[in-house]
Design a protein around this motif. Structure first.
Motif, PDB file in Angstrom:
ATOM      1  N   PRO A 115       0.812  -1.223   0.000  1.00 46.40           N
ATOM      2  CA  PRO A 115       0.000   0.000   0.000  1.00 46.40           C
ATOM      3  C   PRO A 115       0.840   1.266   0.000  1.00 46.40           C
ATOM      4  O   PRO A 115       2.031   1.259   0.333  1.00 46.40           O
TER       5      PRO A 115
ATOM      6  N   HIS B 140      -6.318   4.658   7.415  1.00 45.05           N
ATOM      7  CA  HIS B 140      -5.929   4.387   6.046  1.00 45.05           C
ATOM      8  C   HIS B 140      -6.651   3.118   5.609  1.00 45.05           C
ATOM      9  O   HIS B 140      -7.277   2.428   6.419  1.00 45.05           O
ATOM     10  N   GLY B 141      -6.601   2.799   4.348  1.00 50.30           N
ATOM     11  CA  GLY B 141      -7.220   1.578   3.833  1.00 50.30           C
ATOM     12  C   GLY B 141      -6.662   1.248   2.467  1.00 50.30           C
ATOM     13  O   GLY B 141      -6.120   2.110   1.782  1.00 50.30           O
ATOM     14  N   GLN B 142      -6.785  -0.002   2.113  1.00 50.26           N
ATOM     15  CA  GLN B 142      -6.307  -0.464   0.813  1.00 50.26           C
ATOM     16  C   GLN B 142      -7.375  -1.354   0.192  1.00 50.26           C
ATOM     17  O   GLN B 142      -7.837  -2.302   0.827  1.00 50.26           O
ATOM     18  N   ARG B 143      -7.768  -1.030  -1.042  1.00 46.50           N
ATOM     19  CA  ARG B 143      -8.761  -1.862  -1.727  1.00 46.50           C
ATOM     20  C   ARG B 143      -8.091  -3.141  -2.202  1.00 46.50           C
ATOM     21  O   ARG B 143      -7.082  -3.104  -2.891  1.00 46.50           O
ATOM     22  N   ARG B 144      -8.650  -4.273  -1.809  1.00 46.07           N
ATOM     23  CA  ARG B 144      -8.048  -5.584  -2.052  1.00 46.07           C
ATOM     24  C   ARG B 144      -9.118  -6.577  -2.472  1.00 46.07           C
ATOM     25  O   ARG B 144     -10.316  -6.355  -2.294  1.00 46.07           O
TER      26      ARG B 144
ATOM     27  N   THR C 223     -14.758 -10.830   3.102  1.00 43.26           N
ATOM     28  CA  THR C 223     -13.653 -10.988   2.155  1.00 43.26           C
ATOM     29  C   THR C 223     -13.843 -12.125   1.164  1.00 43.26           C
ATOM     30  O   THR C 223     -12.980 -12.343   0.307  1.00 43.26           O
TER      31      THR C 223
ATOM     32  N   GLU D 171     -14.231  -7.265  -4.170  1.00 42.04           N
ATOM     33  CA  GLU D 171     -13.316  -6.324  -3.540  1.00 42.04           C
ATOM     34  C   GLU D 171     -13.806  -5.904  -2.160  1.00 42.04           C
ATOM     35  O   GLU D 171     -14.991  -5.905  -1.873  1.00 42.04           O
ATOM     36  N   PHE D 172     -12.871  -5.513  -1.336  1.00 43.83           N
ATOM     37  CA  PHE D 172     -13.167  -4.980  -0.010  1.00 43.83           C
ATOM     38  C   PHE D 172     -12.042  -4.022   0.348  1.00 43.83           C
ATOM     39  O   PHE D 172     -10.990  -4.001  -0.300  1.00 43.83           O
ATOM     40  N   VAL D 173     -12.266  -3.226   1.385  1.00 44.97           N
ATOM     41  CA  VAL D 173     -11.221  -2.334   1.881  1.00 44.97           C
ATOM     42  C   VAL D 173     -10.588  -2.962   3.114  1.00 44.97           C
ATOM     43  O   VAL D 173     -11.282  -3.297   4.077  1.00 44.97           O
ATOM     44  N   LEU D 174      -9.277  -3.147   3.064  1.00 44.05           N
ATOM     45  CA  LEU D 174      -8.533  -3.639   4.212  1.00 44.05           C
ATOM     46  C   LEU D 174      -8.302  -2.468   5.163  1.00 44.05           C
ATOM     47  O   LEU D 174      -7.610  -1.512   4.822  1.00 44.05           O
ATOM     48  N   PRO D 175      -8.896  -2.494   6.374  1.00 45.29           N
ATOM     49  CA  PRO D 175      -8.712  -1.385   7.315  1.00 45.29           C
ATOM     50  C   PRO D 175      -7.286  -1.362   7.854  1.00 45.29           C
ATOM     51  O   PRO D 175      -6.773  -2.362   8.351  1.00 45.29           O
TER      52      PRO D 175
END
Length: 259
Positions: free
Chosen positions: A25, A196-200, A240, A244-248
């Motif tokens: 990220p 923050h977050g990352q789309r995964r 999950t 897609e989802f956002v990883l916190p």
């Protein structure tokens, strides 16, 4: 971790440089702004810059960035992604910049690899009076239930001692920072955390965790067994299992100022 083991972990990333560039990220912009302090358009050294994840965020924030990275594979990916950024071979222990040439030294997920007994005076040398040294780490927000479960299933190789907020606070509270470097002095360290977050997807999250140093130094059999457990866990969770989802995450910052 003894010195040889530390070196083995620290030097493991080059073999996975392409995957690192693709899956790791970036950093929360609010965290980068806080790390830099109030200097407008500062001259910033991204130290241990890897493939340029933090470098790119610094450029977007308007900083004048020079990147320094010891691993040739990581440096190649950084130059490919950010051809307009000066990117030099070097390390925290041997910085290829003149004295007092930067306003801030930042390190993204890298400061824990520095030999600060040697790097501290080098950082003090290149950092102007009143400048900032800051380490940034992206950590999993295990206050979220499914993320806490992921951390447990992944094990310490994939989710290490600075990879959740509580463990990050503990580890960095006792981290050796440069207090003196010749005539230079540093103030008291400060900690701050930023959402923050990352789309995964499940697959890309597995690929991200596979770029952790603890995973890279495993035997192939151990690595596949660990990744298999992670895949099974992600498939079992409604958050999950599909799409897609956002990883916190949090971007956590340790900052100290040169007096």
């Amino acid at each position: 971790m003894d010195q040889d083991e530390r070196h083995r972990h620290a030097s493991s990333f080059g073999a996975a440089a392409v995957a690192y560039a693709e899956h790791r990220p970036d950093y929360a912009r609010a965290a980068v702004r806080w790390a830099l302090g109030s200097a407008p358009a500062p001259r910033v050294l991204d130290l241990g810059a890897g493939t340029g994840k933090l470098t790119a965020t610094l450029v977007a924030a308007g900083a004048h960035v020079t990147a320094v990275e010891p691993d040739p594979g990581m440096l190649t990916e950084l130059r490919r992604a950010l051809p307009d950024v000066p990117a030099l071979p070097g390390s925290a222990e041997s910085i290829p910049l003149p004295d007092a040439s930067v306003d801030a030294v930042l390190a993204g997920n890298a400061m824990h690899w520095f030999d600060m007994a040697v790097a501290g005076p080098e950082i003090a040398r290149v950092l102007g009076s009143g400048g900032v040294l800051a380490g940034l780490w992206n950590v999993l927000d295990d206050r979220v239930d499914w993320v806490a479960g992921l951390a447990r299933v992944s094990g310490s190789a994939a989710v290490g001692p600075r990879d959740t907020p509580a463990s990050w606070r503990l580890e960095t509270a006792t981290m050796h920072l440069p207090r003196t470097g010749g005539a230079a002095r540093f103030g008291s360290p400060e900690q701050a955390e930023f959402p923050h977050g990352q789309r995964r997807t499940a697959d890309s999250l597995v690929a991200t965790l596979a770029t952790r140093a603890g995973m890279l130094v495993m035997t192939e059999q151990e690595r596949q067994a660990t990744l298999g457990r992670i895949r099974g866990y992600l498939a079992s969770r409604p958050e999950t299992a599909a799409g897609e989802f956002v990883l916190p995450m949090l971007t956590c910052v340790l900052r100290v100022r040169r007096l």
